[in-house]
Write an enzyme that holds these catalytic residues in place. Structure first.
Site, PDB file in Angstrom:
ATOM      1  N   GLY A 114     -67.962  23.768 -26.488  1.00 15.79           N
ATOM      2  CA  GLY A 114     -67.757  25.199 -26.702  1.00 15.79           C
ATOM      3  C   GLY A 114     -66.306  25.629 -26.827  1.00 15.79           C
ATOM      4  O   GLY A 114     -65.983  26.787 -26.598  1.00 15.79           O
ATOM      5  N   ASN A 136     -71.712  28.771 -40.032  1.00  9.97           N
ATOM      6  CA  ASN A 136     -71.531  27.502 -39.329  1.00  9.97           C
ATOM      7  C   ASN A 136     -70.162  26.923 -39.666  1.00  9.97           C
ATOM      8  O   ASN A 136     -69.595  27.211 -40.716  1.00  9.97           O
ATOM      9  CB  ASN A 136     -72.617  26.505 -39.760  1.00  9.97           C
ATOM     10  CG  ASN A 136     -72.502  25.172 -39.043  1.00  9.97           C
ATOM     11  OD1 ASN A 136     -72.294  25.114 -37.833  1.00  9.97           O
ATOM     12  ND2 ASN A 136     -72.630  24.080 -39.778  1.00  9.97           N
ATOM     13  N   HIS A 157     -68.270  23.120 -40.046  1.00  4.04           N
ATOM     14  CA  HIS A 157     -68.503  21.681 -40.122  1.00  4.04           C
ATOM     15  C   HIS A 157     -67.144  20.983 -40.127  1.00  4.04           C
ATOM     16  O   HIS A 157     -66.235  21.393 -40.859  1.00  4.04           O
ATOM     17  CB  HIS A 157     -69.287  21.328 -41.390  1.00  4.04           C
ATOM     18  CG  HIS A 157     -69.665  19.882 -41.433  1.00  4.04           C
ATOM     19  ND1 HIS A 157     -70.698  19.371 -40.694  1.00  4.04           N
ATOM     20  CD2 HIS A 157     -69.108  18.840 -42.091  1.00  4.04           C
ATOM     21  CE1 HIS A 157     -70.768  18.060 -40.902  1.00  4.04           C
ATOM     22  NE2 HIS A 157     -69.828  17.719 -41.749  1.00  4.04           N
ATOM     23  N   ASP A 170     -75.961  21.855 -43.632  1.00  2.00           N
ATOM     24  CA  ASP A 170     -74.654  21.857 -44.317  1.00  2.00           C
ATOM     25  C   ASP A 170     -74.720  22.206 -45.798  1.00  2.00           C
ATOM     26  O   ASP A 170     -73.892  21.737 -46.575  1.00  2.00           O
ATOM     27  CB  ASP A 170     -73.972  20.480 -44.162  1.00  2.00           C
ATOM     28  CG  ASP A 170     -73.832  20.086 -42.699  1.00  2.00           C
ATOM     29  OD1 ASP A 170     -73.677  20.987 -41.863  1.00  2.00           O
ATOM     30  OD2 ASP A 170     -73.876  18.876 -42.414  1.00  2.00           O
TER      31      ASP A 170
HETATM   32  C1  GAR Z   1     -66.778  21.089 -33.818  1.00  2.00           C
HETATM   33  O1  GAR Z   1     -65.865  20.142 -34.298  1.00  2.00           O
HETATM   34  C2  GAR Z   1     -67.725  21.495 -34.917  1.00  2.00           C
HETATM   35  O2  GAR Z   1     -67.135  21.517 -36.183  1.00  2.00           O
HETATM   36  C3  GAR Z   1     -68.754  20.402 -34.818  1.00  2.00           C
HETATM   37  O3  GAR Z   1     -68.949  20.209 -33.441  1.00  2.00           O
HETATM   38  C4  GAR Z   1     -67.709  20.446 -32.785  1.00  2.00           C
HETATM   39  C5  GAR Z   1     -67.955  21.359 -31.591  1.00  2.00           C
HETATM   40  O4  GAR Z   1     -66.821  21.429 -30.774  1.00  2.00           O
HETATM   41  N1  GAR Z   1     -69.964  20.760 -35.499  1.00  2.00           N
HETATM   42  C6  GAR Z   1     -70.683  19.877 -36.187  1.00  2.00           C
HETATM   43  O5  GAR Z   1     -70.392  18.698 -36.245  1.00  2.00           O
HETATM   44  C7  GAR Z   1     -71.906  20.462 -36.878  1.00  2.00           C
HETATM   45  N2  GAR Z   1     -72.447  19.535 -37.835  1.00  2.00           N
HETATM   46  P1  GAR Z   1     -66.732  22.525 -29.635  1.00  2.00           P
HETATM   47  O6  GAR Z   1     -68.038  22.459 -28.849  1.00  2.00           O
HETATM   48  O7  GAR Z   1     -65.564  22.113 -28.785  1.00  2.00           O
HETATM   49  O8  GAR Z   1     -66.532  23.861 -30.271  1.00  2.00           O
END
Ligand code: GAR
Length: 192
Positions: free
Chosen positions: A14, A104, A106, A147
């Site tokens: 998060g 979203n 990515h 995506d």
């Molecule tokens: C982020 O890097 C986001 O881009 C990725 O998960 C991470 C969450 O980090 N999302 C994906 O890979 C979706 N396919 P966070 O929990 O520290 O914000």
């Protein structure tokens, strides 16, 4: 002016959610009202609580096989949904309840390195294995396929041959924290 209310969905740390919450503190027309997670252990739940943001943990049945989450979102007056490291596919009923109102992020330059199973470190490992000279972030609207929604913004960073997947992840995360809140602000503002 109409108030936009954002619900953030997360599955893990998060860190993006926290940047978004910080960005909209004291904003005159956009408020982060709710943070939801499919994972009771997600650290992002604690981050949200520190900012007095209401949180909710839900399971697969509630999310995929009922309108329960939609009811919660409606009751909270949610107008926009932000996915920030949320790993479940969004079901059709939720997409139909919030048409063009789900965004979203990515951690790569879509359409490269996207699709089912491509999240977190797996993406950066794939970028490294493919010997890419650049990677970055993609912010896009969400539809029923992983995506594939309309791309709203992309930002790039270089990848050195010597970079480890962890070093690539750090560069990408910096772009995410820098750009996601402001892209959300623009997206929400132009839809009010
Ligand atoms: C982020 O890097 C986001 O881009 C990725 O998960 C991470 C969450 O980090 N999302 C994906 O890979 C979706 N396919 P966070 O929990 O520290 O914000």
């Amino acid at each position: 002016m109409r108030l936009a209310r954002i619900a953030i969905f997360i599955s893990g740390s998060g860190s993006n959610a926290e940047k978004i919450i910080e960005h909209f503190q004291n904003h005159e027309s956009i408020k982060v009202s709710l943070l939801l997670s499919n994972n009771a252990e997600a650290y992002g739940l604690q981050r949200a609580a520190r900012y007095n943001i209401a949180t909710l943990v839900f399971n697969k049945v509630q999310f995929r096989e009922s309108d329960e989450i939609i009811s919660v979102l409606r009751a909270a007056g949610i107008t926009h949904i932000v996915l920030a490291g949320f790993l479940w596919l969004i079901p059709q009923n939720l997409i139909e309840a919030f048409p063009n109102r789900i965004i979203n992020i990515h951690p790569a330059l879509l359409p490269k390195f996207g699709g089912k199973g491509m999240y977190g470190m797996r993406v950066h490992e794939a970028v490294k294995a493919a010997e890419e000279s650049e990677t970055g972030i993609t912010i896009h609207e969400v539809n029923a396929h992983y995506d594939e929604g309309k791309i709203l913004a992309q930002h790039k960073c270089g990848v050195e041959k010597s970079d480890s997947p962890e070093q690539i992840a750090a560069k990408v995360q910096q772009l995410e924290h820098q750009y996601y809140p402001q892209v959300i602000e623009k997206w929400v503002t132009t839809s009010l």
